[in-house]
Design an enzyme around this catalytic site. Structure first.
Site, PDB file in Angstrom:
ATOM      1  N   PRO A 180      13.333   9.823 -55.884  1.00 24.65           N
ATOM      2  CG  PRO A 180      14.985  10.573 -54.195  1.00 24.65           C
ATOM      3  CD  PRO A 180      14.801  10.712 -55.303  1.00 24.65           C
ATOM      4  CG  ASN A 181      10.809  12.980 -51.770  1.00 28.15           C
ATOM      5  OD1 ASN A 181      10.265  11.830 -50.633  1.00 28.15           O
ATOM      6  ND2 ASN A 181      11.420  13.636 -51.696  1.00 28.15           N
ATOM      7  NE  ARG A 198       7.439  16.592 -54.489  1.00 29.58           N
ATOM      8  CZ  ARG A 198       8.885  16.442 -55.098  1.00 29.58           C
ATOM      9  NH1 ARG A 198       8.993  15.394 -55.405  1.00 29.58           N
ATOM     10  NH2 ARG A 198       9.428  17.662 -54.261  1.00 29.58           N
ATOM     11  CE1 TYR A 225       8.866  19.214 -58.126  1.00 30.62           C
ATOM     12  CE2 TYR A 225       7.362  19.721 -56.783  1.00 30.62           C
ATOM     13  CZ  TYR A 225       8.066  19.501 -57.314  1.00 30.62           C
ATOM     14  OH  TYR A 225       9.636  19.403 -56.427  1.00 30.62           O
ATOM     15  CG  ASN A 250      12.723  14.041 -61.638  1.00 36.19           C
ATOM     16  OD1 ASN A 250      13.039  15.149 -61.170  1.00 36.19           O
ATOM     17  ND2 ASN A 250      11.431  15.166 -62.318  1.00 36.19           N
ATOM     18  CB  ALA A 308      15.979  16.013 -53.304  1.00 37.84           C
ATOM     19  CD  GLU A 316      19.741  17.509 -64.455  1.00 41.62           C
ATOM     20  OE1 GLU A 316      21.399  17.520 -64.953  1.00 41.62           O
ATOM     21  OE2 GLU A 316      19.428  18.342 -64.089  1.00 41.62           O
ATOM     22  CG  HIS A 327      15.004  19.039 -62.767  1.00 40.85           C
ATOM     23  ND1 HIS A 327      15.480  17.987 -61.520  1.00 40.85           N
ATOM     24  CD2 HIS A 327      15.742  19.092 -63.327  1.00 40.85           C
ATOM     25  CE1 HIS A 327      16.318  17.788 -61.286  1.00 40.85           C
ATOM     26  NE2 HIS A 327      17.004  18.459 -62.736  1.00 40.85           N
ATOM     27  NE  ARG A 361      10.431  24.773 -56.930  1.00 40.39           N
ATOM     28  CZ  ARG A 361      10.481  23.218 -56.593  1.00 40.39           C
ATOM     29  NH1 ARG A 361      10.963  22.793 -57.483  1.00 40.39           N
ATOM     30  NH2 ARG A 361      10.319  22.956 -55.104  1.00 40.39           N
TER      31      ARG A 361
HETATM   32  C1  DQA Z   1      12.465  17.960 -59.271  1.00 40.34           C
HETATM   33  C2  DQA Z   1      12.815  19.234 -58.951  1.00 40.34           C
HETATM   34  C3  DQA Z   1      14.038  18.838 -57.539  1.00 40.34           C
HETATM   35  O1  DQA Z   1      14.576  20.738 -56.940  1.00 40.34           O
HETATM   36  C4  DQA Z   1      13.624  18.171 -56.820  1.00 40.34           C
HETATM   37  O2  DQA Z   1      14.265  17.689 -55.298  1.00 40.34           O
HETATM   38  C5  DQA Z   1      12.338  16.956 -56.687  1.00 40.34           C
HETATM   39  C6  DQA Z   1      11.678  17.022 -58.110  1.00 40.34           C
HETATM   40  C7  DQA Z   1      11.622  18.569 -60.499  1.00 40.34           C
HETATM   41  O3  DQA Z   1      10.901  17.412 -61.120  1.00 40.34           O
HETATM   42  O4  DQA Z   1      11.146  19.630 -60.519  1.00 40.34           O
HETATM   43  O5  DQA Z   1      12.212  16.450 -56.448  1.00 40.34           O
HETATM   44  O6  DQA Z   1      13.378  17.023 -59.469  1.00 40.34           O
END
Ligand code: DQA
Length: 362
Positions: A9-10, A17, A22, A73, A76, A97, A99, A106
């Site tokens: 997501p996102n 964003r 990011y 990735n 959240a 995994e 990020h 954070r």
């Molecule tokens: C993320 C970190 C997560 O906490 C966040 O919700 C994301 C992006 C990262 O790539 O740093 O959507 O996975």
């Protein structure tokens, strides 16, 4: 080999964003970069993004007979989705995994990953380049699967072993002793040495930010090297470190006999200089705490055994003067590469690595 890139997501909003966190690379850019990295490593890649937990689960299930590894990735959902954990566990596809941001530094809730126990490795805080490291890690572990050993109770006290003969290479990664960097950076070197018949231990150790710092970090490296040497009943040991790992290789070698060889690639070979110059944003100070830099300075306490100092003259992370400083004061085989940078050592097809292998095999 087939690798799936999965974003949750996102992450479709990458580029717009929170670019302060990011970065400015869009998802489309990232997916095409990923395909390019795959071409370079001779693996085929595919990419999928969804904002929906169920769609991600379906894609993971569909990958079962299709792919050899997943770079994931979960956004959240990392912090909450037991269903994604179970999907990864169920399909038994090695999954890294990843990020983009440094989730360990954070908000507190981002530190918790319910996915991590099902993943083979976790990379964070390296920006979108982290996806490249994740891909390299999967390529290494799928093409040459290692065995994992713990050498202490902490989650960071382990090494991945590729078993060969009784010649052991212990690979000590760099990253200015900081926790976002881990053993995966030397994975391709590990596979290369294993193919040449060496036993290879890719060691992890506690670092600044996850329980390390001087002297814990160097004690971990020494303990990992001893445990790996015991495990393969090694009759010769070479400690090969990159960057801060070069300092650790030399420091640990200085505490043992003359039968251990140390190789420092782009190494922080002089800690007094590193503190004076605030190298890597004060990394040496963060590592040493209140310790006198001279006490952890390989230039002042050289190993008794053979030393190879390899450095590029155009290294902009750890300047070439760190090689000169060491070799002016101590005997060593200097491998200087005109125009060489800090990272070429990590590519086993590069002459900076091939030169080192040449010296070790001679
Ligand atoms: C993320 C970190 C997560 O906490 C966040 O919700 C994301 C992006 C990262 O790539 O740093 O959507 O996975």
């Amino acid at each position: 080999m087939r690798i799936l890139l999965l974003n949750g997501p996102n992450l479709n909003l990458l580029g717009t964003r929170r670019p302060d966190i990011y970065g400015s690379v869009t998802l489309q850019d990232l997916e095409s970069q990923f395909a390019g990295w795959g071409d370079h490593l001779e693996v085929s890649t595919q990419a999928y993004q969804s904002n929906h937990e169920g769609a991600l689960i379906d894609r993971i299930h569909a990958a079962r007979a299709e792919v050899d590894g997943i770079v994931f990735n979960p956004g959240a959902l990392t912090h909450t989705s037991y269903a994604l954990h179970d999907a990864i566990e169920a399909v038994e596809i090695p999954t890294v995994e990843i990020h983009i941001s440094n989730v360990e530094e954070r908000e507190g809730w981002r530190r918790r990953s319910v996915i991590a126990p099902a993943a083979v490795h976790r990379i964070y805080g390296r920006g979108t380049d982290g996806y490249r490291w994740a891909l390299r890690h999967l390529v290494a572990r799928v093409s040459s699967p290692p065995e994992r050993f713990a050498y202490g109770p902490d989650a960071q006290q382990f090494f991945d072993l590729r078993r060969g003969g009784t010649r052991l290479a212990v690979l000590i990664h760099g990253g200015f002793w900081r926790h976002v960097w881990s053993f995966d950076t030397l994975d391709l070197n590990a596979v290369d040495l294993a193919r040449r018949g060496w036993s290879v231990a890719s060691i992890e150790y506690r670092r600044v930010g996850n329980g390390g710092g001087w002297p814990v970090t160097k004690e971990d490296v020494a303990a990992a090297a001893r445990a790996a040497a015991d495990e393969v009943a090694a009759d010769s040991v070479v400690l090969i470190g990159h960057s801060a790992g070069g300092q650790l290789a030399l420091e640990v070698a200085s505490e043992v006999g003359d039968d251990v060889t140390a190789v420092s690639m782009g190494g922080v070979n002089d800690m007094v200089l590193a503190v004076e110059q605030q190298l890597g944003d004060g990394a040496a100070m963060d590592y040493l705490g209140n310790e006198d830099p001279a006490a952890a300075c390989p230039t002042r306490h050289p190993p008794k055994g053979p030393v190879v100092i390899a450095h590029g003259t155009a290294d902009d992370r750890v300047p070439f003067s760190y090689a000169e400083q060491y070799t002016k004061a101590n005997p060593a085989r200097l491998l200087a590469t005109e125009g060489g940078d800090h990272f070429r050592f990590l590519d086993p097809a590069d002459s900076m690595w091939i030169d080192i292998v040449g010296v070790l095999q001679s």
